[in-house]
Write an enzyme that holds these catalytic residues in place. Sequence first.
Site, short mmCIF file in Angstrom:
data_model
loop_
_atom_site.label_atom_id
_atom_site.label_comp_id
_atom_site.label_asym_id
_atom_site.label_seq_id
_atom_site.Cartn_x
_atom_site.Cartn_y
_atom_site.Cartn_z
N ARG A 61 16.92 57.73 16.09
CA ARG A 61 17.91 58.71 15.67
C ARG A 61 17.84 58.86 14.16
NH1 ARG A 61 22.31 55.60 14.10
NH2 ARG A 61 23.76 57.31 14.25
N ARG B 244 25.66 63.86 9.34
CA ARG B 244 27.12 63.97 9.43
C ARG B 244 27.55 65.39 9.11
NH1 ARG B 244 28.61 58.86 5.95
NH2 ARG B 244 27.75 57.26 7.32
N ARG C 235 6.45 44.12 7.24
CA ARG C 235 6.33 44.82 5.96
C ARG C 235 7.04 44.00 4.89
NH1 ARG C 235 8.86 49.66 5.34
NH2 ARG C 235 10.11 49.31 7.20
N ARG D 194 12.68 53.44 -4.10
CA ARG D 194 14.01 53.58 -4.64
C ARG D 194 14.19 52.74 -5.91
NH1 ARG D 194 17.98 50.38 -0.37
NH2 ARG D 194 16.98 48.36 -0.62
N GLU E 157 11.44 49.49 -6.11
CA GLU E 157 10.91 48.90 -4.88
C GLU E 157 9.67 49.64 -4.40
OE1 GLU E 157 15.02 47.10 -2.99
OE2 GLU E 157 13.87 48.56 -1.83
N TYR F 217 14.81 42.45 13.05
CA TYR F 217 15.61 42.74 11.87
C TYR F 217 17.07 42.45 12.21
CZ TYR F 217 18.03 44.62 7.99
OH TYR F 217 18.86 44.70 6.91
N ASP G 21 20.97 42.31 10.41
CA ASP G 21 21.87 42.37 9.27
C ASP G 21 22.53 41.01 9.12
OD1 ASP G 21 21.71 44.87 8.01
OD2 ASP G 21 22.88 45.83 9.61
P1 FAD Z 1 16.66 34.17 5.94
O1 FAD Z 1 17.74 34.56 5.03
O2 FAD Z 1 15.31 34.76 5.77
O3 FAD Z 1 16.53 32.58 5.85
C1 FAD Z 1 15.43 31.88 6.41
C2 FAD Z 1 15.12 30.70 5.49
O4 FAD Z 1 14.17 29.84 6.15
C3 FAD Z 1 14.48 31.13 4.18
O5 FAD Z 1 15.25 30.67 3.09
C4 FAD Z 1 13.10 30.44 4.22
O6 FAD Z 1 12.67 29.97 2.94
C5 FAD Z 1 13.33 29.29 5.17
N1 FAD Z 1 12.11 28.82 5.80
C6 FAD Z 1 11.18 29.54 6.46
N2 FAD Z 1 10.17 28.75 6.86
C7 FAD Z 1 10.47 27.48 6.45
C8 FAD Z 1 9.79 26.22 6.55
N3 FAD Z 1 8.61 26.09 7.16
N4 FAD Z 1 10.39 25.14 6.00
C9 FAD Z 1 11.59 25.25 5.36
N5 FAD Z 1 12.25 26.41 5.24
C10 FAD Z 1 11.70 27.53 5.77
N6 FAD Z 1 21.55 42.55 5.66
C11 FAD Z 1 22.75 43.15 5.52
O7 FAD Z 1 23.69 42.83 6.25
N7 FAD Z 1 22.94 44.10 4.55
C12 FAD Z 1 21.94 44.48 3.71
O8 FAD Z 1 22.15 45.33 2.84
C13 FAD Z 1 20.67 43.86 3.84
N8 FAD Z 1 19.65 44.21 3.04
C14 FAD Z 1 18.44 43.63 3.21
C15 FAD Z 1 17.38 44.01 2.38
C16 FAD Z 1 16.13 43.45 2.54
C17 FAD Z 1 15.00 43.86 1.64
C18 FAD Z 1 15.92 42.49 3.56
C19 FAD Z 1 14.58 41.90 3.78
C20 FAD Z 1 16.96 42.11 4.37
C21 FAD Z 1 18.23 42.66 4.21
N9 FAD Z 1 19.30 42.28 5.01
C22 FAD Z 1 20.51 42.88 4.86
C23 FAD Z 1 19.13 41.27 6.07
C24 FAD Z 1 19.46 39.85 5.62
O9 FAD Z 1 18.58 39.45 4.60
C25 FAD Z 1 19.34 38.95 6.85
O10 FAD Z 1 20.34 39.28 7.77
C26 FAD Z 1 19.47 37.47 6.57
O11 FAD Z 1 18.56 37.08 5.59
C27 FAD Z 1 19.21 36.70 7.84
O12 FAD Z 1 19.41 35.34 7.62
P2 FAD Z 1 18.44 34.29 8.27
O13 FAD Z 1 19.08 32.97 8.01
O14 FAD Z 1 18.10 34.66 9.65
O15 FAD Z 1 17.04 34.42 7.47
#
Ligand code: FAD
Length: 382
Positions: free
Chosen positions: A175, A179, A253, A284, A307, A355, A357
């Site tokens: 989608r 708006r 990516r 952006r 970026e 992905y 949030d």
């Molecule tokens: P992560 O935050 O990625 O944490 C995983 C951790 O595991 C990392 O610190 C990594 O170092 C660690 N790890 C991996 N492998 C190993 C290993 N072998 N040993 C030890 N440690 C390890 N969400 C929103 O709600 N709003 C937003 O505006 C938004 N913007 C974003 C913009 C970008 C560019 C990106 C990429 C994401 C965005 N997100 C946003 C999503 C948000 O980043 C994620 O929801 C969040 O990071 C998920 O948390 P997580 O704990 O699953 O993963």
Amino acid sequence: VSEFDLIIVGAGFYGATMAERAAAIGKRVLVLDRRPHIGGNAYSENEPETGIEVHRYGAHLFHTPNETIWNYLNRFTAFTNYRHRVYTSLKGQVYAMPINLGTICQFFRRQMTPDQARQLVAEQAAELAGRTPSNLEEKAISLIGRPLYEAFIRGYTAKQWQTDPRDLPEYIITRLPVRYNFDNRYFNDRFEGLPADGYTAIFKRMLSAPNISVALKTDFFEVRKRIPKSVPVVYTGPIDRFFDFAHGELGWRTIDFDTEVLSVGDFQGTAVMNYADENIPFTRILEFRHFNPERDYQTEKTVVVREYSRSATRLDEPYYPINTPSDKGKYMKYKEMAENEDNVFFGGRLGTYRYLDMHQAIGSALKSFESEIAPRLEAQHT
Ligand code: FAD
Ligand code: NA
């Protein structure tokens, strides 16, 4: 490591939520992260020259429709009343995003009522005459018509994927929100805001219990042999890496961030300016001071980040799953392997190749804690 009841790989939102919940029922938790900081991709720090908070892995806007998740996170931070808005630069003009009645009137250079705009877009979207879209360009045209697609979607999408949209599969977009009113708030969720004293402070509080230990700069795969098989592990790293890429690499990516401190008080007047023109190489520009207008930073300088999007190699930070049919096939095989790991629980965006949030990462950690982790931890001592 045998003095711990639970080992968590990754100090992002998924891992930190798990750690906080397990500690709250009295368990001893060890959190490992290979990075030198907590917070995962939500980590932020103050840029030293200006004091401006910069989100190191891209702009992070907190929003959620879910009151339980909102209340949970409010235990660790207050939120500002920041409301996200995005603008886009196109051929020397600026338009509000997502495409709304203001964007449409400005672009077609005439005032329209909501019904007139709806009718215009419907006529333009009829170009395919019922034919099934065979690529991303046709899909987008079927949703919003050619003029709006060519202006606001084509160049941006081509830069995001480094691919002509006619060579991209149509399933990438399901989608394209339009708006038919002048509302240009980016998110529709009931709860929105930015953490009053920054993202990293949230993680410090979530991980502050005396029964949580955090080991930074520690790669799970380097200490794995020392972890007894009896200790449950919550793994939030890349799932393909866990299984030594047995079924091949999952596609991601990444983004290259080009950060600059500029000697102007205000560079662009807003936090996020997209660049829709294809000949401008970045997608952006973020200007971080605008995320926290309440702080009134005392500096005549500003921090901007350009970026650039590209596909990731194994050495890059994985940001957005590409999710081709081949990726999906591989992931299903990894998922099956993960289900056969009796004492390892895969979660988070890397562990489930999705992905998420922030609120979704927190929500899924809360759920998995209740349904899988707490029962396992409680069984340990009976
Ligand atoms: P992560 O935050 O990625 O944490 C995983 C951790 O595991 C990392 O610190 C990594 O170092 C660690 N790890 C991996 N492998 C190993 C290993 N072998 N040993 C030890 N440690 C390890 N969400 C929103 O709600 N709003 C937003 O505006 C938004 N913007 C974003 C913009 C970008 C560019 C990106 C990429 C994401 C965005 N997100 C946003 C999503 C948000 O980043 C994620 O929801 C969040 O990071 C998920 O948390 P997580 O704990 O699953 O993963
Ligand atoms: Na499992």
